[in-house]
Write an enzyme that holds these catalytic residues in place. Structure first.
Site, PDB file in Angstrom:
ATOM      1  N   ASP A  27       0.825  -1.214   0.000  1.00  0.00           N
ATOM      2  CA  ASP A  27       0.000   0.000   0.000  1.00  0.00           C
ATOM      3  C   ASP A  27       0.861   1.266   0.000  1.00  0.00           C
ATOM      4  O   ASP A  27       1.983   1.263   0.507  1.00  0.00           O
ATOM      5  CB  ASP A  27      -0.894  -0.014   1.254  1.00  0.00           C
ATOM      6  CG  ASP A  27      -1.993   1.035   1.165  1.00  0.00           C
ATOM      7  OD1 ASP A  27      -2.331   1.471   0.039  1.00  0.00           O
ATOM      8  OD2 ASP A  27      -2.511   1.426   2.230  1.00  0.00           O
ATOM      9  N   ASN A  75     -10.939  -2.708  -4.955  1.00  0.00           N
ATOM     10  CA  ASN A  75     -10.195  -1.749  -5.791  1.00  0.00           C
ATOM     11  C   ASN A  75     -10.879  -1.443  -7.129  1.00  0.00           C
ATOM     12  O   ASN A  75     -10.525  -0.481  -7.814  1.00  0.00           O
ATOM     13  CB  ASN A  75      -8.749  -2.214  -6.032  1.00  0.00           C
ATOM     14  CG  ASN A  75      -7.853  -2.080  -4.808  1.00  0.00           C
ATOM     15  OD1 ASN A  75      -6.941  -2.879  -4.595  1.00  0.00           O
ATOM     16  ND2 ASN A  75      -8.085  -1.062  -3.979  1.00  0.00           N
TER      17      ASN A  75
HETATM   18  C1  IPE Z   1      -5.209  -2.517   0.191  1.00  0.00           C
HETATM   19  O1  IPE Z   1      -4.959  -1.190  -0.053  1.00  0.00           O
HETATM   20  C2  IPE Z   1      -5.225  -3.291  -1.103  1.00  0.00           C
HETATM   21  C3  IPE Z   1      -3.950  -3.417  -1.761  1.00  0.00           C
HETATM   22  C4  IPE Z   1      -2.811  -2.965  -1.349  1.00  0.00           C
HETATM   23  C5  IPE Z   1      -3.982  -4.135  -3.002  1.00  0.00           C
HETATM   24  P1  IPE Z   1      -6.118  -0.111  -0.214  1.00  0.00           P
HETATM   25  O2  IPE Z   1      -5.460   1.170  -0.477  1.00  0.00           O
HETATM   26  O3  IPE Z   1      -7.099  -0.597  -1.226  1.00  0.00           O
HETATM   27  O4  IPE Z   1      -6.813  -0.160   1.217  1.00  0.00           O
HETATM   28  P2  IPE Z   1      -7.666   0.943   1.978  1.00  0.00           P
HETATM   29  O5  IPE Z   1      -8.689   1.448   0.993  1.00  0.00           O
HETATM   30  O6  IPE Z   1      -6.736   2.018   2.414  1.00  0.00           O
HETATM   31  O7  IPE Z   1      -8.261   0.222   3.137  1.00  0.00           O
HETATM   32  C1  IPE Z   2      -1.616   0.346  -3.330  1.00  0.00           C
HETATM   33  O1  IPE Z   2      -1.405   1.707  -3.342  1.00  0.00           O
HETATM   34  C2  IPE Z   2      -1.974  -0.223  -4.675  1.00  0.00           C
HETATM   35  C3  IPE Z   2      -3.332  -0.743  -4.755  1.00  0.00           C
HETATM   36  C4  IPE Z   2      -4.212  -0.670  -3.818  1.00  0.00           C
HETATM   37  C5  IPE Z   2      -3.711  -1.393  -5.970  1.00  0.00           C
HETATM   38  P1  IPE Z   2      -2.584   2.760  -3.300  1.00  0.00           P
HETATM   39  O2  IPE Z   2      -2.995   3.079  -4.695  1.00  0.00           O
HETATM   40  O3  IPE Z   2      -3.681   2.288  -2.423  1.00  0.00           O
HETATM   41  O4  IPE Z   2      -1.851   3.997  -2.657  1.00  0.00           O
HETATM   42  P2  IPE Z   2      -2.446   5.038  -1.612  1.00  0.00           P
HETATM   43  O5  IPE Z   2      -2.992   4.270  -0.473  1.00  0.00           O
HETATM   44  O6  IPE Z   2      -3.516   5.800  -2.357  1.00  0.00           O
HETATM   45  O7  IPE Z   2      -1.286   5.883  -1.244  1.00  0.00           O
HETATM   46 MG    MG Z   3      -4.039   2.534  -0.436  1.00  0.00          MG
END
Ligand code: IPE
Ligand code: IPE
Ligand code: MG
Length: 256
Positions: A27, A75
């Site tokens: 993340d 997602n």
């Molecule tokens: C968790 O991250 C999913 C992945 C890293 C693939 P998210 O960014 O989707 O999680 P939330 O929305 O902060 O809980």
């Molecule tokens: C994780 O990074 C990747 C996925 C969830 C697919 P994020 O896209 O959630 O990054 P932040 O949380 O917005 O920084």
């Molecule tokens: Mg995230």
């Protein structure tokens, strides 16, 4: 003291009880990009590059199963172009890095609702798994279109069908049977789950399997999460008192 080197890194295993099965929630890509005034897609690209590094480090540390959260069932709620970029990056990653994974002896598997993914992504999953079956050093398990609740829904349907067909009775259902109906029943539950970027939640990752996982959260954003922090996570893990609802080893010996 077991110390060995690989491409300018030293893997010092002194005092480190490395988890056999590790989960990583990758993340923070968006925040990484934002900090650099770059589009979110640049963050996802940097994150994918970093996965290759994590695989090498985990393999060299002796991790046997590395499960990484790459795309959740939630997602899909992101803008269409971001979802599209993530899918294409996924395809690109395996096309580009499979030779390196081969060199490192890393077998690739997928967990999640793969059957609901676009055909060309399913093909990448199938081919990636087939191509890497012989690799022995470590299994990289990519959680893609994965949701812990979706996995439990799937297991429940499989078990309910067996009940309906008269193969089992409801009273035969045990925790072990539920575990056996998860996507990859042969993969041990993660002993440690690492979440970079500071959020203190699982976000639907391995809900059933994480019942007794140790959690380790760092503020570092995923694309910047490297060898030093992984090492720190393993050192901290080695010092955790894993009681599983019982008493600690010291207490059992009457020394606490
Ligand atoms: C968790 O991250 C999913 C992945 C890293 C693939 P998210 O960014 O989707 O999680 P939330 O929305 O902060 O809980
Ligand atoms: C994780 O990074 C990747 C996925 C969830 C697919 P994020 O896209 O959630 O990054 P932040 O949380 O917005 O920084
Ligand atoms: Mg995230």
């Amino acid at each position: 003291m077991a110390v060995f080197g690989n491409k300018n890194k030293t893997y010092d295993l002194t005092g480190i009880k490395v988890p056999v099965s590790l989960g990583v929630i990758m993340d923070g890509n968006g925040r990484w990009a934002k900090k650099r005034l770059l589009p979110r897609s640049a963050g996802h690209r940097a994150g994918a590059e970093n996965l290759k590094e994590l695989c090498r480090n985990c393999g060299n540390y002796g991790v046997k199963y590395l499960t990484v959260y790459a795309f959740s069932t939630e997602n899909w709620s992101r803008p269409e172009d971001e979802v599209h970029q993530l899918m294409e990056l996924f395809v690109e990653f395996f096309a580009k890095y499979d030779p390196e994974l081969e060199e490192e002896g890393i077998r690739v598997r997928f967990t999640g609702d793969i059957a609901s993914l676009p055909e060309h992504i399913q093909k990448v999953c199938k081919e990636g798994e087939e191509r890497s079956m012989h690799r022995q050093k470590m299994q990289l398990i990519v959680a893609f279109n994965y949701g812990g609740r979706r996995e439990l829904e799937n297991a429940t349907k499989l078990i309910a069908t067996k009940v309906k067909n008269g193969e089992i009775n409801p009273e035969d259902i045990t925790e072990k049977m539920i575990s056996d109906h998860m996507y990859l029943p042969d993969v041990p539950d993660p002993e440690l789950i690492i979440r970079p970027s500071g959020e203190m939640r699982l976000s639907n990752f391995l809900l059933w399997e994480s019942a007794y996982s140790e959690l380790w959260v760092s503020e570092t954003l995923w694309p910047d999460f490297g060898y030093d922090e992984l090492t720190q996570a393993f050192r901290d893990f080695a010092n955790r008192d894993r009681r599983f609802g019982g008493l600690s080893a010291k207490e059992k010996e009457g020394k606490a």
